[in-house]
Design a protein around this motif. Structure first.
Motif, short mmCIF file in Angstrom:
data_model
loop_
_atom_site.label_atom_id
_atom_site.label_comp_id
_atom_site.label_asym_id
_atom_site.label_seq_id
_atom_site.Cartn_x
_atom_site.Cartn_y
_atom_site.Cartn_z
N LEU A 31 0.85 -1.18 0.00
CA LEU A 31 0.00 0.00 0.00
C LEU A 31 0.88 1.23 0.00
N ASP A 73 0.57 -4.90 -8.13
CA ASP A 73 -0.44 -5.30 -7.16
C ASP A 73 -0.54 -4.35 -5.97
N THR A 74 0.20 -3.27 -6.01
CA THR A 74 0.18 -2.31 -4.91
C THR A 74 -1.06 -1.43 -5.00
N ARG A 75 -1.70 -1.24 -3.87
CA ARG A 75 -2.79 -0.28 -3.87
C ARG A 75 -2.20 1.12 -3.67
#
Length: 556
Positions: A31, A73-75
């Protein structure tokens, strides 16, 4: 992760920190939050962006540096100038609601109280007991007073018990008759039976006098339903930015329920649990309780035993004072409040808990109650030092200058709550303007070097942490204006008390309370700037995002 954070504390930028430390950084963050103002409350201060990985703060720096840690895939949270702060806490939380019965939470006048009870009475049979919830206070009513016996007699013929907070009942005539309470009933040690000026009972039963009444026990709850209710309750707390709470005296059954919720992976905030000692304590009841308790310190980063809670005096209407209450509450200068446990028994209990390795926290409202707590703690300290164990005074409404050196010598912590925010009119009546205005003087505690954290005492006081922050930074109240603004603290001081101050209380300052690299990723995104928005913005602050252990648990 703590050793990494410590060894690299002198590196200003988190990207350089990661490069300089021995452990290689992960390829990507889970994140990232960019283009805002991140108040880390530690090194490197205020930054634009934050990266989270494996439940911890991975990096803090410029948006450009932090974006470089984002993978497919990181928010990515685009802050757009919004503020990020460490997660909020509550040091003294009992629950979100006031129990079953007539709901008085929305009452704003005596007429509202009476109407709610009358409506409930229409749905009950003759002679059936009516009980209210406890999540309200007379300070929220326009009249600033309780409904008494005569008020209640006008609305219901069946027995009525009005529950106010954790320290008081008010009964109508039918309820007094049900339990055989009349003018000849002897006073209860540690309690008070209220009367009108003409000597008639007014229905009030304060503290130990409540023992004259035995309310029906609720049916055993469905175990799965208990867990579902807890999960729903914690979700509501998350929505206001709470990431950690401390229960200040609960039963083993509640502890086991929260333990089950944790084991199912359903906890969305961190819980520190202080067990409740048997009322009045003493050797035998204490031994019986200890046999059913988990051990001191048992648990993990999500759920841990934090000690045991005792009490020595009453609440708003029974805090134990050196000087008598204001008239007529002072009863011609004779009423100083309520001591709810004999001195010798309290000191015996404190010493025994210390001998068995328990950390002690004691409810003390008035200055004389604080005297008693310090006497007990000093007796335990004479057996073996408690400095460094961070024993606790819960509430500490009315400290005096001579208390502060004794507190420092014992290494005590104080948990402060915003009771004055709601109860100011009542406290003025009971104690006079000077004592009421002094109530919970956080400025004085901080200036005296006493570690302080903040909380609410919900449901005695509403659980919203932003109301609490508003009160301590302005000394504003719901219905009595501002009391002693000299005791207000700055917003940064309040924010530190409700984050790193709480972490100190629970021995977790190496794990949480700031957003430094390596710390737990417990954080909140607020809609407005916490330190710079115009009063009374804190009172209605909106929360946009809450993250606990790197996991998003609330999003607006």
């Amino acid at each position: 992760m703590t050793r990494v954070r410590t060894s690299c504390a002198g590196i200003a930028l988190a990207a350089l920190t990661l490069a300089a430390c021995a452990a290689p950084p992960p390829e990507t963050a889970d994140l990232v939050l960019v283009d805002g103002e991140v108040l880390t409350l530690g090194s490197p201060g205020v930054v634009e962006a934050l990266a989270v990985g494996d439940g911890r703060v991975l990096a803090a720096g410029t948006s450009e540096e932090i974006r470089a840690l984002a993978g497919p895939d990181t928010r990515v949270v685009e802050l757009g100038g919004r503020t990020v702060i460490p997660g909020l806490t509550d040091n003294h939380y009992h629950g979100i609601g006031g129990g079953p019965g007539v709901d008085l939470t929305g009452a704003r006048s005596l007429a509202d109280v009476i109407d709610a009870i009358a409506a409930f009475a229409l749905e009950t049979g003759p002679g059936e007991l009516i009980v209210t919830n406890r999540d309200w206070h007379e300070g929220q009513l326009a009249e600033h007073r309780l409904p008494y016996r005569d008020d209640l007699d006008r609305v219901a013929e069946q027995p009525v018990v009005v529950v106010r907070g954790g320290h008081e009942y008010v009964l109508n005539s039918a309820a007094l008759a049900r339990w055989g309470i009349d003018e000849s009933t002897a006073e209860v040690p540690g309690g008070r039976i209220g009367r009108y000026p003409d000597g008639r009972l007014n229905g009030e039963l304060v503290d130990r006098a409540k023992d004259l009444v035995s309310l029906p026990e609720a049916a055993p709850p469905d175990p799965d339903g208990v867990l579902d209710a807890l999960a729903e309750e914690y979700a509501a707390l998350n929505a206001r930015g709470l990431t950690s709470i401390r229960y200040p005296g609960g039963p083993p059954e509640q502890y086991r329920a929260i333990e089950r919720l944790r084991d199912q992976g359903r906890l969305t905030l961190r819980v520190n649990y202080v067990l409740r000692a048997p009322r009045g304590a003493g050797a035998q009841p204490l031994d019986e309780a200890l046999a059913t308790w988990p051990t001191m310190g048992e648990g993990d980063e999500w759920f841990r035993v934090g000690g045991v809670k005792l009490g020595v005096d009453g609440g708003f209407e029974g805090g134990l004072m050196r000087e008598p209450y204001e008239e007529p509450w002072g009863e011609d200068g004779t009423f100083h409040g309520l001591q709810t446990v004999p001195t010798d028994r309290y000191i015996e209990t404190v010493r025994e808990l210390h001998r068995q390795g328990w950390r002690v926290a004691t409810h003390a409202v008035g200055d004389a109650a604080i005297d008693l707590v310090l006497d007990g703690y000093e007796a335990a300290n004479a057996d073996a030092p408690i400095d460094g164990l961070r024993w606790v005074i819960e509430h500490g409404f009315i400290p005096r200058e001579d208390h502060f050196p004794r507190m420092r010598a014992l290494g005590l912590s104080v948990t402060a709550q915003n009771h004055l925010y709601v109860a100011a009119p009542s406290l003025v009546k009971y104690w006079g303007e000077d004592r009421a205005a002094w109530t919970t003087p956080v400025r004085a505690y901080l200036d005296a070097g006493i570690p302080v954290s903040l909380g609410t005492d919900s449901p005695v006081i509403p659980w919203d942490p932003w109301w609490m922050l508003h009160h301590f930074t302005t000394r504003g109240t719901i219905s009595a204006g501002v009391l002693d603004p000299a005791q207000a603290i700055t917003r940064e001081e309040a924010l530190r008390a409700v984050t790193s101050g709480y972490a100190h209380l629970t021995f977790e300052e190496e794990e949480k309370g700031t957003l430094e690299v390596g710390m737990a990723a417990d954080l909140v995104v607020t809609a407005d700037h916490v330190l710079e928005c115009e009063d009374p913005c804190l009172e209605s602050m909106e929360v946009d995002l809450t993250v606990v252990g790197g996991r998003v648990v609330y999003e607006r």
